[in-house]
Design a protein around this motif. Structure first.
Motif, PDB file in Angstrom:
ATOM      1  N   GLY A 211      -1.986  -7.073 -14.200  1.00  0.00           N
ATOM      2  CA  GLY A 211      -0.974  -7.646 -15.093  1.00  0.00           C
ATOM      3  C   GLY A 211       0.073  -6.629 -15.520  1.00  0.00           C
ATOM      4  O   GLY A 211       1.063  -6.974 -16.151  1.00  0.00           O
ATOM      5  N   GLN A 212      -0.136  -5.342 -15.188  1.00  0.00           N
ATOM      6  CA  GLN A 212       0.817  -4.278 -15.538  1.00  0.00           C
ATOM      7  C   GLN A 212       1.655  -3.937 -14.307  1.00  0.00           C
ATOM      8  O   GLN A 212       1.211  -4.148 -13.182  1.00  0.00           O
ATOM      9  N   PRO A 213       2.868  -3.364 -14.528  1.00  0.00           N
ATOM     10  CA  PRO A 213       3.632  -2.893 -13.356  1.00  0.00           C
ATOM     11  C   PRO A 213       2.863  -1.764 -12.663  1.00  0.00           C
ATOM     12  O   PRO A 213       2.063  -1.081 -13.316  1.00  0.00           O
ATOM     13  N   LEU A 214       3.092  -1.584 -11.370  1.00  0.00           N
ATOM     14  CA  LEU A 214       2.348  -0.575 -10.602  1.00  0.00           C
ATOM     15  C   LEU A 214       3.214   0.658 -10.354  1.00  0.00           C
ATOM     16  O   LEU A 214       4.065   0.673  -9.473  1.00  0.00           O
ATOM     17  N   PRO A 215       3.008   1.741 -11.121  1.00  0.00           N
ATOM     18  CA  PRO A 215       3.790   2.959 -10.871  1.00  0.00           C
ATOM     19  C   PRO A 215       3.425   3.566  -9.522  1.00  0.00           C
ATOM     20  O   PRO A 215       2.349   3.296  -8.990  1.00  0.00           O
ATOM     21  N   LYS A 216       4.339   4.379  -8.997  1.00  0.00           N
ATOM     22  CA  LYS A 216       4.113   5.043  -7.705  1.00  0.00           C
ATOM     23  C   LYS A 216       2.839   5.875  -7.758  1.00  0.00           C
ATOM     24  O   LYS A 216       2.581   6.560  -8.749  1.00  0.00           O
ATOM     25  N   GLY A 217       2.059   5.814  -6.721  1.00  0.00           N
ATOM     26  CA  GLY A 217       0.854   6.643  -6.650  1.00  0.00           C
ATOM     27  C   GLY A 217      -0.367   6.003  -7.294  1.00  0.00           C
ATOM     28  O   GLY A 217      -1.454   6.566  -7.255  1.00  0.00           O
ATOM     29  N   LYS A 218      -0.180   4.824  -7.895  1.00  0.00           N
ATOM     30  CA  LYS A 218      -1.322   4.176  -8.572  1.00  0.00           C
ATOM     31  C   LYS A 218      -1.800   2.961  -7.776  1.00  0.00           C
ATOM     32  O   LYS A 218      -1.083   2.462  -6.905  1.00  0.00           O
ATOM     33  N   ILE A 219      -2.999   2.481  -8.097  1.00  0.00           N
ATOM     34  CA  ILE A 219      -3.515   1.231  -7.516  1.00  0.00           C
ATOM     35  C   ILE A 219      -4.109   0.398  -8.647  1.00  0.00           C
ATOM     36  O   ILE A 219      -4.443   0.929  -9.709  1.00  0.00           O
ATOM     37  N   TYR A 220      -4.250  -0.878  -8.383  1.00  0.00           N
ATOM     38  CA  TYR A 220      -4.843  -1.741  -9.405  1.00  0.00           C
ATOM     39  C   TYR A 220      -6.359  -1.554  -9.439  1.00  0.00           C
ATOM     40  O   TYR A 220      -6.994  -1.319  -8.407  1.00  0.00           O
ATOM     41  N   ASN A 221      -6.896  -1.698 -10.627  1.00  0.00           N
ATOM     42  CA  ASN A 221      -8.349  -1.635 -10.814  1.00  0.00           C
ATOM     43  C   ASN A 221      -8.963  -2.965 -10.365  1.00  0.00           C
ATOM     44  O   ASN A 221      -8.910  -3.948 -11.094  1.00  0.00           O
TER      45      ASN A 221
END
Ligand code: AMP
Ligand code: MG
Length: 435
Positions: A211-221
């Motif tokens: 539900g949050q925006p995805l910053p560069k380098g991150k993945i969803y839990n």
């Protein structure tokens, strides 16, 4: 990469799937009982023998729509020579009549209605001349066209359940039929073994909440959700405690939110990477169990106990299972370890996931002497099952888990299974119903 056929030093330090299960289950105990509404008890285990306070059915009643009468009034009756009886009343299900059947009389009766005094049998409408007589209006006389046998079409009081007997013994798993039996006894709640509350913590600096925006380098839990769904599917109550960063303080804080749970599951941070701090924190907060299981996916696995509290605030140990972070590995290790632990806590005795034999259509190579669980699509063809792989088997490919309905098991000592081989398959969706 470690290679070799189960003889390497590394593999010798590993433990088998069964040993890991045994160790874990030896630290897991059956929970206490709770009183829940009968519908909510579906899938739980009865905590006490259930004795009936009533007879079911409570009174002798009719199994047919027909006429309640005395069998001896009908001896020798036939279609050509009906015995005529005087109809003195009609009784429907839910009512009782105060009229008594005496020789030469009958009472019209509906299915489920209590048998009137004096009657010893019921003759169904089809064996009377009722249709020929019925021209509207009540019938004052009826022709019986068969000789009735005493007791025929009468369901006896207590035939289903007799008062005082144990209807369901302690340990019974509540299925829809048991919910119905409880209702037939008039009970609105049942005493069952509690469902475990399972606290879930995802670890990783790279994780972002859905539900949050995805910053560069991150993945969803995703692990918190697939694990929570598995907990719920197997009867537990998931309590997702969010994401812990890869530092001690963050993990300790997250874990503290689950100290009153019945089990703690963490995902990630159990391999030997630089940021693998779960082990360290676990050692600080409790005890460390095993780390490497001879299975694939899922080799890195942590088990331990952390100091928690029970409902009254007294201290107790909570089993902690540290699943690998890879989304497929965490689901597969859940099935192998967390699932039996949850079932045991719920008082269930059959902890094994159902398996079948299938004919393999593809090739599975087992390179390092571990037990391999390969995602597969199982179909019934004719009178046998066939298994084909879902495609790429990387432990990050979560969609392959979504395609799969089974896991083909290749044992530790089998280097390869090819097309045509008979293999054992763990069915992922087959435990529903006997949960
Ligand atoms: P770890 O076991 O922490 O080394 O993680 C192994 C892999 O799984 C890494 O690629 C992680 O990014 C990924 N991973 C770890 N936790 C999660 C999670 N909660 N959801 C999705 N992927 C994860
Ligand atoms: Mg990690």
């Amino acid at each position: 990469m470690k290679k070799g056929r189960g003889m390497s030093k590394e593999n010798n330090q590993m433990i088998s799937v069964e040993e890991a299960q045994e160790r874990l289950l030896s630290h897991v105990t059956v929970l206490g009982k709770e009183e829940v509404t009968i519908l909510d008890s579906l899938g739980q285990v009865l905590a006490e023998d259930l004795r009936s306070a009533i007879d079911v059915p409570p009174l002798d009643n009719s199994a047919m729509d027909g006429y309640a009468l005395q069998a001896r009034d009908t001896s020798g009756a036939s279609g050509v020579l009906p015995r005529l009886l005087r109809v003195i009343d009609t009784v429907a299900a839910g009512s009782i009549t105060d009229r008594e059947v005496v020789p030469g009389t009958a009472i019209r009766i509906m299915t489920g209605a209590p048998i009137p005094k004096g009657a010893d049998s019921v003759v169904r409408f089809e064996d009377t001349d009722e249709t020929a007589r019925q021209r509207g209006g009540p019938i004052s006389e009826i022709g019986i066209c068969v000789a009735a046998k005493q007791g025929q079409n009468i369901r006896l009081a207590g035939e289903d359940i007799s008062k005082g007997t144990v209807v369901l013994p302690a340990g019974t798993i509540i299925r829809p039929a048991e919910v119905g039996v409880l209702a037939s006894l008039g009970m609105n709640t049942a005493s069952v073994i509690a469902r475990p509350v399972v606290a879930i913590v995802a670890t990783g600096n790279e994780l972002v909440e859905v539900g949050q925006p995805l910053p560069k380098g991150k993945i969803y839990n995703s692990n918190s959700y697939s694990v929570a769904a598995l907990v719920r599917r197997h009867g537990g109550i998931p309590r997702a405690l969010g994401i812990a960063l890869d530092n001690k303080d963050s993990l300790v804080t997250a874990i503290r939110g689950g100290l009153d749970a019945d089990m703690l599951i963490t995902s990630g941070g159990v391999s030997v990477g630089d940021y693998d701090i779960v082990k360290e924190v676990l050692a600080q907060e409790g005890e460390i169990g095993f780390w490497t299981v001879r299975m694939k996916p899922g080799k890195p696995l942590a088990f331990g106990q952390i100091k928690g509290v029970d409902k009254s605030g007294a201290s107790r140990n909570i089993p902690h299972l540290g699943l690998p972070g890879n989304p497929v590995s965490s689901m597969v290790t859940f099935e192998m370890f967390a699932r039996p632990a949850i079932l045991k806590m719920m008082g269930k005795r059959n902890l094994a996931k159902p398996t079948i034999e299938a004919i393999l259509e593809d090739r599975i190579v087992n390179t390092d002497g571990r037990r391999v669980f390969t995602r597969a699509i199982i179909e019934k063809r004719g009178n046998r099952y066939v298994a084909r792989l879902t495609g790429p088997q990387g432990s990050g490919v979560l969609t392959s888990m979504s395609l799969a309905n089974g896991l083909v098991i290749v044992p530790e000592d089998v280097a390869e299974a090819g097309p045509g081989a008979t293999v054992r398959v763990m069915m992922l969706d087959w435990d529903e119903g006997v949960i």
